[in-house]
Structure formats: structure tokens, C-alpha cells
Design an enzyme around this catalytic site. Structure first.
Site, PDB file in Angstrom:
ATOM      1  N   GLU A  82      -5.619   2.765   8.010  1.00  0.00           N
ATOM      2  CA  GLU A  82      -6.995   2.283   8.091  1.00  0.00           C
ATOM      3  C   GLU A  82      -7.077   0.761   8.106  1.00  0.00           C
ATOM      4  OE1 GLU A  82     -11.334   2.891   5.844  1.00  0.00           O
ATOM      5  OE2 GLU A  82      -9.533   3.814   5.006  1.00  0.00           O
ATOM      6  N   GLY A 141       0.825  -1.203   0.000  1.00  0.00           N
ATOM      7  CA  GLY A 141       0.000   0.000   0.000  1.00  0.00           C
ATOM      8  C   GLY A 141       0.858   1.250   0.000  1.00  0.00           C
ATOM      9  N   HIS A 199     -20.654   8.614   6.523  1.00  0.00           N
ATOM     10  CA  HIS A 199     -20.386  10.057   6.400  1.00  0.00           C
ATOM     11  C   HIS A 199     -21.673  10.772   6.012  1.00  0.00           C
ATOM     12  CE1 HIS A 199     -18.531  13.836   5.389  1.00  0.00           C
ATOM     13  NE2 HIS A 199     -17.331  13.369   5.685  1.00  0.00           N
ATOM     14  N   GLY A 257      -0.640   4.580   0.225  1.00  0.00           N
ATOM     15  CA  GLY A 257      -1.350   5.754   0.699  1.00  0.00           C
ATOM     16  C   GLY A 257      -0.508   6.481   1.727  1.00  0.00           C
ATOM     17  N   LEU A 258      -1.132   7.329   2.522  1.00  0.00           N
ATOM     18  CA  LEU A 258      -0.369   8.117   3.484  1.00  0.00           C
ATOM     19  C   LEU A 258       0.401   7.232   4.449  1.00  0.00           C
ATOM     20  CD1 LEU A 258      -2.739  11.093   4.322  1.00  0.00           C
ATOM     21  CD2 LEU A 258      -0.671  11.102   2.933  1.00  0.00           C
ATOM     22  N   ALA A 259      -0.225   6.180   4.949  1.00  0.00           N
ATOM     23  CA  ALA A 259       0.470   5.296   5.888  1.00  0.00           C
ATOM     24  C   ALA A 259       1.595   4.542   5.196  1.00  0.00           C
ATOM     25  CB  ALA A 259      -0.521   4.329   6.525  1.00  0.00           C
ATOM     26  N   ARG A 319     -15.286   7.388  13.798  1.00  0.00           N
ATOM     27  CA  ARG A 319     -14.107   8.239  13.612  1.00  0.00           C
ATOM     28  C   ARG A 319     -14.525   9.701  13.489  1.00  0.00           C
ATOM     29  NH1 ARG A 319     -11.620  10.560   9.444  1.00  0.00           N
ATOM     30  NH2 ARG A 319     -12.657   9.392   7.784  1.00  0.00           N
ATOM     31  N   ARG A 346     -20.140  12.484  12.980  1.00  0.00           N
ATOM     32  CA  ARG A 346     -20.658  11.890  11.750  1.00  0.00           C
ATOM     33  C   ARG A 346     -21.769  10.880  11.997  1.00  0.00           C
ATOM     34  NH1 ARG A 346     -14.964  11.132   8.360  1.00  0.00           N
ATOM     35  NH2 ARG A 346     -14.711  13.360   7.917  1.00  0.00           N
ATOM     36  N   LEU A 403      -6.234  11.015   8.220  1.00  0.00           N
ATOM     37  CA  LEU A 403      -4.930  11.441   7.718  1.00  0.00           C
ATOM     38  C   LEU A 403      -3.932  11.526   8.861  1.00  0.00           C
ATOM     39  CD1 LEU A 403      -6.019  14.249   5.210  1.00  0.00           C
ATOM     40  CD2 LEU A 403      -5.946  11.777   4.901  1.00  0.00           C
TER      41      LEU A 403
END
Length: 670
Positions: free
Chosen positions: A456, A41, A267, A43-45, A466, A338, A472
Site C-alpha cells: 500500500e 514494515g 469503504h 505487514g503482508l508486503a 481499489r 466501494r 492482500l
């Protein structure tokens, strides 16, 4: 036996992370290039972890199924990233961010993990600013902040409505630098299809080259999963269409516990479903709730006239509008969390006040007219204008909105054809994030030694709901500031291990299993497409494992998904071959995993006989329709162990949650 000790450090809450780091073993710089790490992966992580580990000197292999790491789904995040900097001087603090997150998750997350996340939040902003991330700034040059749901301070840093994109570009640049140095081997268009265990430890993966079809073996001393969430089990969601659960599900089937699979983020501000052939949903950032007011008509007749096109929003007088979040939750108003805001929208639409002309009559208004008027008046005053006209005020107000949210307004207009500067947006809740994921300890290691899970893909920080702008934050905290400390503590035993061979029975078995599954799908001459089954699964999940859940509905869902799984293996049709690019073959594997995970999600939701956060059991609600927890029986993490093809046989393990620094009490946003 799998590892199932959270390894929480001793000592006061604020000292746990420093105490843990002080006790971690190290790998000397001259030994790090002896160690291989696989990161799945980007993504950000995943990108931040791969870049940081490579910069430390480890040999890293990075995998993504996209054609470029920068296409990871983190790029779609819009509204912002939280940090306890207190730049606005509104009494924010590390403890307040910690408390808001624990409360927002309805007291179903670990205190130690959440406090560490709050502690690290400020460092994330400093890191990203140093990378050149173009955060919004105030007139004087300081970083700007705005509010998100579930809080009463401004702590969300943002870059217009494209924060995820800008943050990912920062992480991607760091990753690209290490690729250019030869420290990261990048495998684009590769999908992980199995985890390889040797001696009970994660020692590599089997991946498929999606372009050539080649089944490849990749060895490592540790495997890091950063493959994101599993919201596409619902078919319609705000996720990228390629987002899937396969990496974490394959690891679960190898022995890793799956924690809280039924905890799903709904959401409240997404563009409503418009028809039966829609393939995904679009998020409108939660940041818009800073400036927009959510309402439906007070009269059912006005709602019906709106749906039928006989009445426009501007035709409904202020006195005939129900600003239901402001009415029900005056302390937080339109910035209620949310899960709370989503259920409130569902309640209004179920009662007949929905304004969108779709099959379910679902939709509410997100209206910016009040903010346009207020900001226009403010700007006219600042400009020294005497007696500005209504037209001038409106033009100035629209300019202010465009400066803050312009790309989001443009996106809405392109998708719907309506101009949100002139008429309210239409929104409705949709699946957006999954709080469940593979169980990890405080060091982010799963119950399989050597298999770490970040972002995630793990369960660790958000509980049953969350808060906005926290995804993020968690992804970058895990990748930049937690894993680079915890992983060496595990790897310290491997400096003498040497390279991990791939010509072993363990790699043979995993590779053969992957090939057999592929051959079975391609040889199956069924009558239905993969999407046919995915849509069927999505209908069951949304209707019975969605915003409102009941014991009867969940039992029905479990049985229906099991039947759908059986039908899938008998009746699916996968065209093409395994020797080249074949998107239908990719989807077949992902949907097969969704079907199994969907069943476990329903089982988990049935077992948790309480309401908490986004998990709303209709049997357990307050007289006012709020979630009713049962702390005496359910203050634990549900960790499920795979027991074979019959998902009904999964074994439940419980990790008790201790609350020593916050008081367990009913959540209230009134």
C-alpha cells in the site's frame, strides 16, 4: 535528476512480465551474503519480502514500530484475497481479473502492472496453501470462493472474516524461520525517521528505538519500504491507530515522487461514528454484502422515527424499504464497487433518509433477514425436513450465517450491543485505504535509485478506486513474486561495493536532523495536545477532501491546513522525554507529517479537475450523480516532487497512461 521512467517492458501485455524477467540481471548465490537490505514494515508486503529475500541469501534488516511483526495492520483485513483460479467455473480468467481491476480503478492505473498482478494471483494462493493458511473449503474439500464488489464472478478466497490475520501468520512464520536462521535481523519497536542517500542512492535509514529513545543508523545497499497507507490523515479511519505516513513522507522529502496522493478508498460498510470522542472506526467486511441487503426507509418520517428510537427496522414493511443499490445498479446490486456504494449511501443520508442517531444523521441498514430465510429453507430441504417451522428455518439460516461470518457478527455485537442476527447492522462509509503512495516504476523502484516501495505504500495497481480483496493480493504479489526478481537487477552492481559505512557526513546529517526535530517538540511549551491538532486536521480532510470535493472547498482546505501546520509548530505540547518510551512524542512526528501530506492531498485533488473513482469532484458528475472523467486531460499519474517546506510549491510531473488493451469508456454497474 530523480529517476522517472516507468520502465515498461515491450511486447504483448501477457508477455511483458516474462520478457522483463528474462532481461533482468542476477546476483549469484555466493555473492548474496555480501549485500544488506533494509525492509521497513512487516505487514503482508514487508514480511513476505523480508522472508523471501533472506531465503535467497541476502542479509536483511527488518523494522516495525509494533512490539511484534505479527501486529502489522494487515492482520485487520477481513474479507478475502482475489485470484483468477476460476474454481467456481463462472468464466473467470486472468484477463477478466485484469479488466475488472482497471475498470474498478476508473481507468487510472497502468495496464502492465495490473496485468502482472492478475497473472501472479494464482501463485499467491498456492503459496499460502502450502504454508498452511486455513482457507475456507467446500463440502468436497476444494477451496471456496465468494464475490466482492465490482465483479460478477466468485474469485475471493477467504478464511471466515479473518483472512488478513491468517495470511499474515503465514508470512510471519516464513519471516520467523529466517530470523531463527540468523538471516533476518529483526528490529521491533523501531521507527524509521529518515532515509540516507549517498551518491544519490538509498544507502540506509535512521531509526529511533521507541523503548530506549536511541537514534540508530542502519546501512544497506537498498531500502525497501512496506510501511502501509496514510488514511489516518483523516484521524477517524479503519486503520490501526499507529498507522502513519512518516516513512514514505520522509522519503518523499528526500526526493521520491509522491503519486496520486488524493486517491483515497472510502469503504461503504463501517460502523458509523457514534460520538465526538471516538478515536477510530471499525470495518465490517465487504464480504457481508454477499449476504446482506442494504436499505433505508423510503419515507423520511420512518427514517426520523428510527433515529429517535420510535420505530424498529422490523416495523418498516418491505414495500416501505428502499434497497437503493439494487434499484440503482441492478446488474451488481449490493456488490457495486466501494466508491459507487459509498456515494450512494451518502446521497441517501444527505437527502434525510439516514437511520443512525449521530450528529450527522448518517447510517444505513445492512440486513441479513432475507439470506437467513433463504439459507434456512435450503438447509431444511437438504436435511429432508418436511414442513419445517419458521423457527426451525430461522435457526438453520442463522447457523449458516454463523459458519460464514460468525466472528464478524460477534465483533459487531460486542462493539454496538446489538445482535445482527436479529436486527440489521448499521453501517456508513469511512476511510479505509489509500491508492496514492510513492511513485514506482514497473520494477517497484521509486524515483530514488535503490529505494523500492511495495504494498500500500506505493501507488501502482489500483488507480482511483481499489476493488475489495485486492490489497492482500498486491501485498503478497509484491513481496513474494515481484521484488525478489526486480531487486537483484538493481543490486547486481553492488557485489563489489562492500559494507556501507555509517560514520559518514550523510548519516551524520540525517541523524542530526532527527534529533533536532525531537528536541524542538519536547522544548515547545504549547497549550494543545497532539491529538487536538490531529482531530482538527481530520475534520478538514473529511469535510473538504473526503467523499465529495469541490474547488472552493479544496482551496479552503489548503489554506486551513497550512494555518493548522503553523499553529502546530507554535502551540503543540509534547510531554515526557526522548530517552524512553514516549507515545506522545511518536504521535507528534506522525501528525507533523500528516499535516504536510494532507495539504498535498488537497492540492492534488484540486489540480485533478475531473471525477474518477473515489475522487469525486461535485462539479463533474453525470445527470445520475456518477463520476464524470476527463480522459483527454487527466489520463495520467500525478507525481509530485518536494520543493521545500512550502507544500504549495510542490512540482507536478505527469506519467501518461496508455490504454491499449481495454477500451476507455464510462464505468457502468447498471
Amino acid at each position: 535528476m530523480p529517476h522517472f521512467d516507468p520502465h515498461l517492458p515491450e511486447g504483448a501485455l501477457a508477455e511483458k512480465w516474462d520478457r522483463a524477467k528474462a532481461g533482468y540481471r542476477l546476483v549469484a548465490p555466493n555473492n548474496r551474503d555480501r549485500i544488506d537490505i533494509v525492509v521497513v514494515g512487516t505487514g503482508l508486503a514487508g514480511a513476505s519480502a523480508a522472508a523471501t529475500l533472506a531465503e535467497l541469501g541476502y542479509r536483511v534488516k527488518s523494522f516495525c514500530y509494533q512490539d511484534s511483526p505479527r501486529r502489522a495492520h494487515s492482520i485487520a483485513a477481513q474479507g478475502g484475497i482475489n485470484a483468477a483460479k476460476n474454481y467456481q467455473g463462472d468464466n473467470d480468467s486472468v484477463y477478466r481479473l485484469f479488466y475488472d481491476t482497471i475498470k474498478g480503478g476508473d481507468y487510472r492505473s497502468r495496464e502492465a502492472n495490473v496485468y502482472r498482478l492478475a497473472q501472479l494471483s494464482g501463485q499467491i494462493i498456492d503459496q499460502c496453501v502450502a504454508q498452511g493458511v486455513p482457507f475456507a473449503r467446500e463440502y468436497g474439500g476444494l477451496l471456496d470462493n465468494r464475490s466482492f464488489g465490482g465483479v460478477q464472478v466468485k474469485r475471493t478466497f477467504y478464511a471466515k472474516g479473518q483472512t488478513g490475520q491468517q495470511l499474515l501468520l503465514g508470512a510471519y512464520q516464513a519471516l520467523s524461520r529466517q530470523i531463527a536462521k540468523g538471516r533476518v535481523s529483526m528490529y521491533n519497536r523501531h521507527e524509521m525517521l529518515d532515509l540516507v542517500l549517498v551518491g544519490g542512492k538509498a544507502r540506509g535509514i535512521v531509526a529511533r528505538n521507541l523503548v530506549t529513545g536511541a537514534i540508530e543508523r542502519h546501512a544497506a545497499h537498498a531500502v525497501v519500504l512496506a510501511s502501509g497507507g496514510y488514511g489516518n490523515v483523516y484521524f477517524l479511519s479503519t486503520y490501526a491507530m499507529g498507522s502513519n505516513c512518516s516513512a514514505i513522507w520522509k522519503v518523499h522529502k528526500r526526493g521520491a515522487y509522491f503519486a496520486n496522493p488524493g486517491f483515497v478508498q472510502i469503504h461503504p460498510t463501517c460502523i458509523p461514528v457514534h460520538g465526538p470522542f471516538q478515536s477510530k472506526l471499525t470495518l465490517m467486511s465487504e464480504s457481508l454484502r454477499n449476504s446482506g441487503r442494504i436499505w433505508v426507509p423510503k419515507k423520511r418520517s420512518d427514517a426520523q422515527a428510527t433515529r429517535e428510537g420510535r420505530c424498529q427496522p422490523a416495523d418498516i414493511q418491505e414495500a416501505d424499504r428502499d434497497y437503493y443499490l439494487e434499484r440503482r445498479y441492478p446488474a451488481f446490486g449490493n456488490l457495486a464497487p466501494r466508491d459507487v456504494a459509498s456515494r450512494a449511501a451518502k446521497e441517501r443520508c444527505d437527502a434525510g433518509y439516514g437511520i443512525e442517531d449521530n450528529d450527522a444523521k448518517e447510517g444505513v441498514f445492512l440486513d441479513f433477514s432475507t439470506e437467513i430465510q433463504r439459507r434456512g429453507t435450503e438447509r431444511a430441504y437438504e436435511a429432508g425436513m418436511e414442513n419445517p417451522s419458521a423457527v426451525q428455518i430461522r435457526a438453520l439460516g442463522k447457523k449458516w450465517i454463523a459458519d460464514k461470518y460468525g466472528n464478524l457478527f460477534d465483533m459487531y455485537r460486542q462493539i454496538t450491543g446489538a445482535d445482527p442476527y436479529e436486527t440489521p447492522m448499521k453501517i456508513y462509509p469511512a476511510v479505509h485505504y489509500t491508492m496514492g503512495g510513492l511513485w514506482v516504476d514497473y520494477d517497484l523502484m521509486s524515483s530514488i535509485p535503490g529505494c523500492f516501495v511495495i504494498g500500500e505504500a506505493n501507488f501502482s495497481d489500483h488507480g482511483a478506486n481499489r476493488l475489495g480483496a485486492s490489497a492482500l493480493m498486491q501485498g503478497l504479489a509484491d513481496g513474494y513474486f515481484i521484488l525478489p526478481y526486480t531487486l537483484p537487477n538493481y543490486l547486481a552492481d553492488d557485489i563489489r561495493t562492500g559494507p556501507i559505512p555509517t560514520d559518514t557526513p550523510e548519516f551524520d546529517e540525517a541523524s542530526c536532523g532527527v534529533r533536532e526535530r525531537i528536541e524542538r517538540w519536547l522544548s515547545n511549551k504549547g497549550a494543545h495536545t497532539v491529538d487536538y491538532f490531529h482531530k482538527k486536521l481530520g475534520e478538514v480532510m473529511w469535510n473538504k477532501v473526503g467523499m465529495a470535493r469541490s474547488a472552493a472547498g479544496l482551496r479552503e482546505a489548503i489554506a486551513e491546513i497550512q494555518q493548522l501546520r503553523e499553529s502546530f509548530w507554535k502551540s503543540v505540547c509534547v510531554p515526557g522525554s526522548a530517552d524512553d518510551l514516549n507515545p506522545e512524542l511518536e504521535k507528534a512526528g506522525r501528525v507533523a507529517d500528516f499535516l504536510e501530506l494532507g495539504q498535498l492531498m488537497a492540492i492534488d485533488a484540486l489540480d485533478r479537475d475531473e471525477s474518477c473513482g473515489g475522487h469525486f469532484r461535485v462539479e463533474h458528475q453525470t445527470p445520475g450523480g456518477e463520476a464524470l472523467r476527463n480522459d483527454g486531460d487527466y489520463a495520467y499519474v500525478s507525481a509530485w516532487a518536494y520543493q521545500g517546506a512550502d507544500i504549495n510549491r510542490e512540482a507536478l510531473h505527469k506519467e501518461p497512461l496508455a490504454f491499449e488493451n481495454v477500451e476507455l469508456k464510462t464505468r457502468s454497474y447498471k
